[in-house]
Design a protein around this motif. Structure first.
Motif, PDB file in Angstrom:
ATOM      1  N   THR A 155       0.832  -1.209   0.000  1.00 53.03           N
ATOM      2  CA  THR A 155       0.000   0.000   0.000  1.00 53.03           C
ATOM      3  C   THR A 155       0.863   1.254   0.000  1.00 53.03           C
ATOM      4  N   ILE A 156       1.884   1.267   0.873  1.00 48.03           N
ATOM      5  CA  ILE A 156       2.783   2.416   0.944  1.00 48.03           C
ATOM      6  C   ILE A 156       3.517   2.600  -0.379  1.00 48.03           C
ATOM      7  N   ALA A 157       3.976   1.497  -0.958  1.00 45.50           N
ATOM      8  CA  ALA A 157       4.719   1.579  -2.219  1.00 45.50           C
ATOM      9  C   ALA A 157       3.850   2.146  -3.331  1.00 45.50           C
ATOM     10  N   ALA A 158       2.601   1.682  -3.398  1.00 46.47           N
ATOM     11  CA  ALA A 158       1.702   2.197  -4.433  1.00 46.47           C
ATOM     12  C   ALA A 158       1.480   3.694  -4.272  1.00 46.47           C
ATOM     13  N   LEU A 159       1.267   4.121  -3.028  1.00 46.62           N
ATOM     14  CA  LEU A 159       1.057   5.545  -2.783  1.00 46.62           C
ATOM     15  C   LEU A 159       2.319   6.342  -3.098  1.00 46.62           C
ATOM     16  N   ALA A 160       3.481   5.827  -2.680  1.00 48.69           N
ATOM     17  CA  ALA A 160       4.736   6.533  -2.937  1.00 48.69           C
ATOM     18  C   ALA A 160       4.967   6.714  -4.435  1.00 48.69           C
ATOM     19  N   ALA A 161       4.688   5.661  -5.191  1.00 47.11           N
ATOM     20  CA  ALA A 161       4.880   5.741  -6.640  1.00 47.11           C
ATOM     21  C   ALA A 161       3.923   6.742  -7.268  1.00 47.11           C
ATOM     22  N   ILE A 162       2.647   6.649  -6.895  1.00 47.71           N
ATOM     23  CA  ILE A 162       1.637   7.541  -7.486  1.00 47.71           C
ATOM     24  C   ILE A 162       1.942   8.991  -7.150  1.00 47.71           C
ATOM     25  N   GLU A 163       2.169   9.266  -5.850  1.00 42.67           N
ATOM     26  CA  GLU A 163       2.375  10.665  -5.448  1.00 42.67           C
ATOM     27  C   GLU A 163       3.660  11.239  -6.043  1.00 42.67           C
ATOM     28  N   SER A 164       4.730  10.457  -6.060  1.00 44.64           N
ATOM     29  CA  SER A 164       6.005  10.945  -6.585  1.00 44.64           C
ATOM     30  C   SER A 164       5.920  11.250  -8.069  1.00 44.64           C
ATOM     31  N   LEU A 165       5.283  10.358  -8.820  1.00 42.61           N
ATOM     32  CA  LEU A 165       5.186  10.565 -10.264  1.00 42.61           C
ATOM     33  C   LEU A 165       4.247  11.715 -10.600  1.00 42.61           C
ATOM     34  N   LEU A 166       3.170  11.855  -9.832  1.00 42.80           N
ATOM     35  CA  LEU A 166       2.287  12.996 -10.051  1.00 42.80           C
ATOM     36  C   LEU A 166       3.015  14.306  -9.769  1.00 42.80           C
ATOM     37  N   SER A 167       3.779  14.331  -8.681  1.00 37.85           N
ATOM     38  CA  SER A 167       4.528  15.533  -8.337  1.00 37.85           C
ATOM     39  C   SER A 167       5.558  15.856  -9.414  1.00 37.85           C
ATOM     40  N   ALA A 168       6.272  14.826  -9.887  1.00 35.37           N
ATOM     41  CA  ALA A 168       7.280  15.046 -10.934  1.00 35.37           C
ATOM     42  C   ALA A 168       6.633  15.539 -12.224  1.00 35.37           C
ATOM     43  N   ARG A 169       5.437  15.009 -12.519  1.00 37.31           N
ATOM     44  CA  ARG A 169       4.738  15.442 -13.739  1.00 37.31           C
ATOM     45  C   ARG A 169       4.309  16.902 -13.636  1.00 37.31           C
ATOM     46  N   VAL A 170       3.799  17.272 -12.458  1.00 37.63           N
ATOM     47  CA  VAL A 170       3.422  18.669 -12.247  1.00 37.63           C
ATOM     48  C   VAL A 170       4.653  19.567 -12.352  1.00 37.63           C
ATOM     49  N   ALA A 171       5.765  19.135 -11.753  1.00 40.71           N
ATOM     50  CA  ALA A 171       6.998  19.922 -11.791  1.00 40.71           C
ATOM     51  C   ALA A 171       7.473  20.136 -13.221  1.00 40.71           C
TER      52      ALA A 171
END
Length: 552
Positions: free
Chosen positions: A254-270
């Motif tokens: 669960t943590i890994a899925a959230l970490a991946a989703i949030e990190s990639l979304l943040s990188a995409r926004v950046a």
């Protein structure tokens, strides 16, 4: 050679710092700014998760350094985040603080493997209403989690954020709550007013300082952060015996899925708001995985890319990884030089910071846009938000995607269909016994039966022309339905002609048997006029109706 090529693509290189000779000054300044902004957030997220302020600070330092070096974005800033707190708090409550290091490392390994397997682009399949609903749900949970500290009340026993907040409110001692609420009010007032005075003022840090001074000057009876380590702890390998791995495998996933989703979304926004080039999604997962593993060794929390801190970095002029590295070093200096002062920060002040942060996570323009778009998107948004608050973050994303897929499928089915057309040109005798059907849009498993029923309803027809040139999507089920339709019509003595099979569909219709189901191989046409001419030859052929013959 392929392995070496993949490794080179995922590991740091000189290109990461190509802009450094011209941007190092502004990178250093941006990094210091982000470090100042990140300090109260790191402390607050650590406390709110149940891991402790020290764990949040360690995560910001260790994970911030590792992700900056190995991540896939030049401007991403990583560390503890609100979304991770929401997932981590019930895990720590269920398994105890001792499980923190193990679950952090396990989650990091999963994210790292996802990067090596090049799964970074998966996040692009998450619909926008799901992302907005997920964000709003997280914001609500973060706000509700601060109720106990804001009211100086004992925390509730429930793992559900809403019930947790209500339980805490039920046990409020108003004599103790008034000083805490006063500090929350001070923090909120400062954080609202500071940006209006000057947009570059680190509002959260100023709010913490003001609240801390008030608490000390008036000797307010409020809870404090407490003792913090004066240095980074010695790295230790967590216990990962089979029993521990089995017990924590689900939470770690669960943590890994959230970490991946949030990190990639943040990188995409950046990448969308900066001019430093695109990000590498697979390398970002690798970097975040390594960051969480390193954080776990030092007793920290799982790390993700932090959208708010990344945005501060970009607005402050950060252009290379030096900015994110500097942010982590600023926080490291706090660990060695200022823990005595930091330990006196009131918990109510941190709660105020997170309440304002949670409120600002909700973008009113984005809400109006998603709610005002379509009814389906509105349903997806609210479904995701409600499930996020009521049940589980990852389940919310999964269900949100499933609901989006349902509406997309329904829309696709509605756009597909079969339409009877008039024969082009002047009418001739016998044309009333020829039916031309045009297949539109998508013919796949969800729409195929409707087309079959529509064509099988015809009567008093000798020849059917099926036009496939406008068919955009065709799957095996759709092709099989065309085969069954042709066979059923031919059994009724109706000659079937097919016109306009696209090249991309030709292999499929051949394999499934559409071509073989025709009475004659010459009943496949590329031109409608020739198909109509051939149909008329069948209609005008002498003999009883419906026309039965060998074709030709």
């Amino acid at each position: 050679m392929k392995i070496l090529s993949v490794a080179r693509a995922l590991l740091p290189g000189r290109a990461d710092y190509a802009l450094l000779p011209v941007s190092w000054r502004v990178d250093l300044l941006a990094g210091m700014t982000v470090g100042i902004v990140a300090l109260p957030l790191a402390l607050a997220f650590g406390v709110s998760s149940g891991a402790g302020a020290a764990s949040g600070l360690i995560t910001a330092v260790v994970a911030g350094l590792v992700a900056a070096v190995f991540g896939g974005s030049h401007v991403q800033v990583s560390g503890p985040t609100g979304a991770m707190v929401v997932v981590l708090a019930p895990i720590i409550a269920a398994h105890g603080p001792g499980a923190l290091a193990a679950v952090t490392v396990l989650a990091g390994v999963i994210v790292l493997i996802a990067g090596v397997l090049k799964l970074g682009r998966v996040v692009s399949f998450i619909p926008w209403p799901v992302i907005e609903g997920f964000t709003v749900g997280i914001a609500v949970i973060i706000f509700l989690q601060q109720i106990p500290a804001a009211f100086a009340s004992n925390a509730g026993r429930s793992t559900n954020a809403a019930v947790f907040a209500l339980q805490a409110l039920g046990g409020v001692d108003w004599g103790a709550a008034v000083p805490a609420l006063a500090l929350v009010g001070v923090v909120v007032a400062v954080m609202v007013a500071a940006p209006r005075i000057h947009p570059r003022i680190p509002a959260s840090l100023v709010a913490i300082v003001v609240a801390g001074i008030i608490a000390e000057v008036f000797s307010l009876p409020v809870a404090r952060i407490g003792a913090l380590p004066g240095s980074l702890p010695t790295p230790l390998l967590p216990v990962l015996d089979p029993g521990t791995v089995t017990a924590l495998a689900g939470p770690a996933a669960t943590i890994a899925a959230l970490a991946a989703i949030e990190s990639l979304l943040s990188a995409r926004v950046a990448a969308s708001i900066s001019d430093t080039g695109p990000y590498d999604a697979d390398r970002e997962l690798l970097g975040q995985g390594l960051a969480s593993i390193a954080s776990g060794f030092f007793g920290g929390m799982p790390a993700t890319g932090a959208i708010a801190r990344t945005a501060v970095n970009i607005r402050s002029g950060g252009r290379t990884r030096l900015a994110a590295l500097t942010h982590a070093l600023v926080l490291l200096a706090v660990v060695y030089l200022a823990t005595t002062v930091v330990s006196r920060i009131p918990l109510a002040a941190l709660a105020g910071v997170l309440m304002v942060t949670a409120t600002r996570m909700v973008s009113l323009p984005a809400l109006r846009a998603v709610i005002g778009s379509t009814r389906a998107d509105t349903v997806v948004f609210f479904t995701t938000a409600v499930i996020t608050v009521s049940f589980d973050l990852i389940e919310a994303v999964e269900i949100g995607i499933a609901v989006s897929a349902f509406f997309a499928l329904r829309s696709l089915v509605r756009s597909s269909g079969v339409h009877r057309e008039e024969i082009p040109g002047p009418a001739r005798e016998g044309d009333e016994h020829i039916a031309v059907f045009r297949l539109d849009g998508a013919l796949f498993f969800a729409a195929a039966e409707r087309v079959l029923d529509r064509v099988n309803e015809i009567s008093n027809v000798d020849v059917v022309i099926i036009r496939m040139s406008q068919l955009q999507i065709l799957d095996a089920t759709g092709a099989r339905v065309i085969t069954e339709m042709v066979q059923a019509l031919e059994r009724r003595g109706i000659t079937v002609l097919i016109k306009g099979v696209q090249d991309r569909h030709l292999r499929l219709v051949t394999k499934v048997g559409v071509i073989d189901s025709l009475r004659h191989h010459k009943h496949l046409f590329t031109d409608l006029a020739r198909a109509v001419e051939h149909a008329r030859s069948h209609v005008n052929r002498p003999g009883p109706r419906p026309g039965i013959g060998t074709g030709g």
